[in-house]
Design a protein around this motif. Sequence first.
Motif, PDB file in Angstrom:
ATOM      1  N   GLN A 149     -46.758  -0.224  30.404  1.00 52.45           N
ATOM      2  CA  GLN A 149     -47.137   0.827  29.272  1.00 52.45           C
ATOM      3  C   GLN A 149     -47.145   0.232  27.786  1.00 52.45           C
ATOM      4  N   SER A 150     -46.270  -0.451  27.484  1.00 49.74           N
ATOM      5  CA  SER A 150     -45.949  -1.019  26.027  1.00 49.74           C
ATOM      6  C   SER A 150     -46.792  -2.158  25.769  1.00 49.74           C
ATOM      7  N   HIS A 151     -47.290  -2.782  26.865  1.00 54.09           N
ATOM      8  CA  HIS A 151     -48.066  -4.122  26.872  1.00 54.09           C
ATOM      9  C   HIS A 151     -47.278  -5.129  26.121  1.00 54.09           C
ATOM     10  N   LYS A 152     -45.933  -5.070  26.380  1.00 49.89           N
ATOM     11  CA  LYS A 152     -45.006  -5.945  25.704  1.00 49.89           C
ATOM     12  C   LYS A 152     -44.818  -7.193  27.078  1.00 49.89           C
ATOM     13  N   MET A 153     -44.658  -8.454  26.436  1.00 56.89           N
ATOM     14  CA  MET A 153     -44.117  -9.609  27.437  1.00 56.89           C
ATOM     15  C   MET A 153     -42.760  -9.280  27.991  1.00 56.89           C
ATOM     16  N   ILE A 154     -42.250  -9.709  28.834  1.00 59.15           N
ATOM     17  CA  ILE A 154     -40.868  -9.535  29.453  1.00 59.15           C
ATOM     18  C   ILE A 154     -40.356 -11.068  29.289  1.00 59.15           C
ATOM     19  N   LEU A 155     -38.831 -10.800  28.850  1.00 61.00           N
ATOM     20  CA  LEU A 155     -38.129 -11.774  28.577  1.00 61.00           C
ATOM     21  C   LEU A 155     -36.694 -11.506  29.567  1.00 61.00           C
ATOM     22  N   ILE A 156     -36.608 -12.431  30.370  1.00 63.39           N
ATOM     23  CA  ILE A 156     -35.411 -12.075  31.409  1.00 63.39           C
ATOM     24  C   ILE A 156     -34.498 -13.432  31.312  1.00 63.39           C
ATOM     25  N   GLU A 157     -32.916 -13.139  30.969  1.00 65.48           N
ATOM     26  CA  GLU A 157     -32.194 -14.110  30.783  1.00 65.48           C
ATOM     27  C   GLU A 157     -31.339 -14.002  32.080  1.00 65.48           C
ATOM     28  N   ALA A 158     -31.224 -15.095  32.744  1.00 63.41           N
ATOM     29  CA  ALA A 158     -30.461 -15.330  33.850  1.00 63.41           C
ATOM     30  C   ALA A 158     -28.851 -15.856  33.485  1.00 63.41           C
ATOM     31  N   THR A 159     -27.906 -15.091  33.625  1.00 64.14           N
ATOM     32  CA  THR A 159     -26.719 -15.374  32.983  1.00 64.14           C
ATOM     33  C   THR A 159     -25.658 -15.483  34.335  1.00 64.14           C
ATOM     34  N   SER A 160     -24.305 -15.722  33.813  1.00 63.66           N
ATOM     35  CA  SER A 160     -23.310 -15.965  34.661  1.00 63.66           C
ATOM     36  C   SER A 160     -22.173 -15.458  33.944  1.00 63.66           C
ATOM     37  N   ASP A 161     -20.865 -14.913  34.597  1.00 64.11           N
ATOM     38  CA  ASP A 161     -19.902 -14.011  34.130  1.00 64.11           C
ATOM     39  C   ASP A 161     -18.869 -15.721  33.582  1.00 64.11           C
ATOM     40  N   TYR A 162     -19.314 -16.771  34.188  1.00 62.32           N
ATOM     41  CA  TYR A 162     -18.250 -17.723  34.166  1.00 62.32           C
ATOM     42  C   TYR A 162     -18.945 -18.850  33.179  1.00 62.32           C
ATOM     43  N   PHE A 219     -35.741 -20.422  39.521  1.00 65.56           N
ATOM     44  CA  PHE A 219     -34.763 -20.663  39.150  1.00 65.56           C
ATOM     45  C   PHE A 219     -33.858 -21.673  39.574  1.00 65.56           C
ATOM     46  N   GLY A 220     -33.685 -22.951  38.725  1.00 69.39           N
ATOM     47  CA  GLY A 220     -32.878 -23.948  39.213  1.00 69.39           C
ATOM     48  C   GLY A 220     -31.421 -23.849  39.223  1.00 69.39           C
ATOM     49  N   GLY A 221     -30.932 -22.738  38.850  1.00 75.24           N
ATOM     50  CA  GLY A 221     -29.458 -22.619  38.831  1.00 75.24           C
ATOM     51  C   GLY A 221     -28.591 -22.815  37.479  1.00 75.24           C
ATOM     52  N   MET A 222     -29.270 -23.368  36.478  1.00 71.25           N
ATOM     53  CA  MET A 222     -28.725 -23.388  35.176  1.00 71.25           C
ATOM     54  C   MET A 222     -28.863 -22.199  34.300  1.00 71.25           C
ATOM     55  N   THR A 223     -27.427 -21.918  33.782  1.00 66.66           N
ATOM     56  CA  THR A 223     -27.330 -20.510  32.965  1.00 66.66           C
ATOM     57  C   THR A 223     -26.776 -21.029  31.600  1.00 66.66           C
ATOM     58  N   PRO A 224     -27.528 -20.374  30.469  1.00 68.85           N
ATOM     59  CA  PRO A 224     -28.614 -19.417  30.687  1.00 68.85           C
ATOM     60  C   PRO A 224     -29.846 -20.088  30.903  1.00 68.85           C
ATOM     61  N   THR A 225     -30.784 -19.320  31.634  1.00 76.22           N
ATOM     62  CA  THR A 225     -32.236 -19.701  31.599  1.00 76.22           C
ATOM     63  C   THR A 225     -32.944 -18.582  31.167  1.00 76.22           C
ATOM     64  N   PHE A 226     -33.837 -18.420  30.292  1.00 74.11           N
ATOM     65  CA  PHE A 226     -34.710 -17.690  29.908  1.00 74.11           C
ATOM     66  C   PHE A 226     -36.291 -17.561  30.675  1.00 74.11           C
ATOM     67  N   PHE A 227     -36.594 -16.627  31.194  1.00 73.62           N
ATOM     68  CA  PHE A 227     -38.003 -16.521  31.623  1.00 73.62           C
ATOM     69  C   PHE A 227     -38.939 -15.559  31.027  1.00 73.62           C
ATOM     70  N   ILE A 228     -39.990 -15.941  30.307  1.00 73.96           N
ATOM     71  CA  ILE A 228     -40.795 -15.260  29.648  1.00 73.96           C
ATOM     72  C   ILE A 228     -42.189 -15.016  30.776  1.00 73.96           C
ATOM     73  N   LEU A 229     -42.223 -13.460  30.667  1.00 75.24           N
ATOM     74  CA  LEU A 229     -43.495 -13.437  31.917  1.00 75.24           C
ATOM     75  C   LEU A 229     -44.505 -12.255  31.004  1.00 75.24           C
ATOM     76  N   ASP A 230     -45.690 -12.286  31.437  1.00 77.23           N
ATOM     77  CA  ASP A 230     -46.826 -11.492  30.796  1.00 77.23           C
ATOM     78  C   ASP A 230     -46.488 -10.000  31.085  1.00 77.23           C
ATOM     79  N   GLU A 231     -47.011  -9.251  30.744  1.00 79.95           N
ATOM     80  CA  GLU A 231     -46.941  -7.743  30.862  1.00 79.95           C
ATOM     81  C   GLU A 231     -47.268  -7.306  32.497  1.00 79.95           C
TER      82      GLU A 231
END
Length: 94
Positions: free
Chosen positions: A1-14, A59-71
């Motif tokens: 609805q917002s027509h924004k892109m999506i930013l996902i951060e793959a992260t880890s506790d450690y 995902f290659g397993g490296m954290t952090p990794t940022f993914f940009i996706l379209d809407e």
Amino acid sequence: QSHKMILIEATSDYCGYCMKMKKEVLSDKDVKEAISKKYIFKEVLVSSQKLPFKLDSEFGGMTPTFFILDENGKLIKQIPGSWGKKDFLDFLAK
């Protein structure tokens, strides 16, 4: 609805780099503003959550990794690593 892109951060506790990124960059007012203008942001703790949009296969397993996706959830770019504020803002602007 917002027509924004999506930013996902793959992260880890450690992940020390993830913690540093969260504390020094992602919590910064300017960075938060830049993200909210253009993106829907989601942090995913990969040790206990699956990445959405079938990103586990990318995902290659490296954290952090940022993914940009379209809407529509199509992967545009994957950026691994920790960034300083200026570099991360430049990355978000592109």
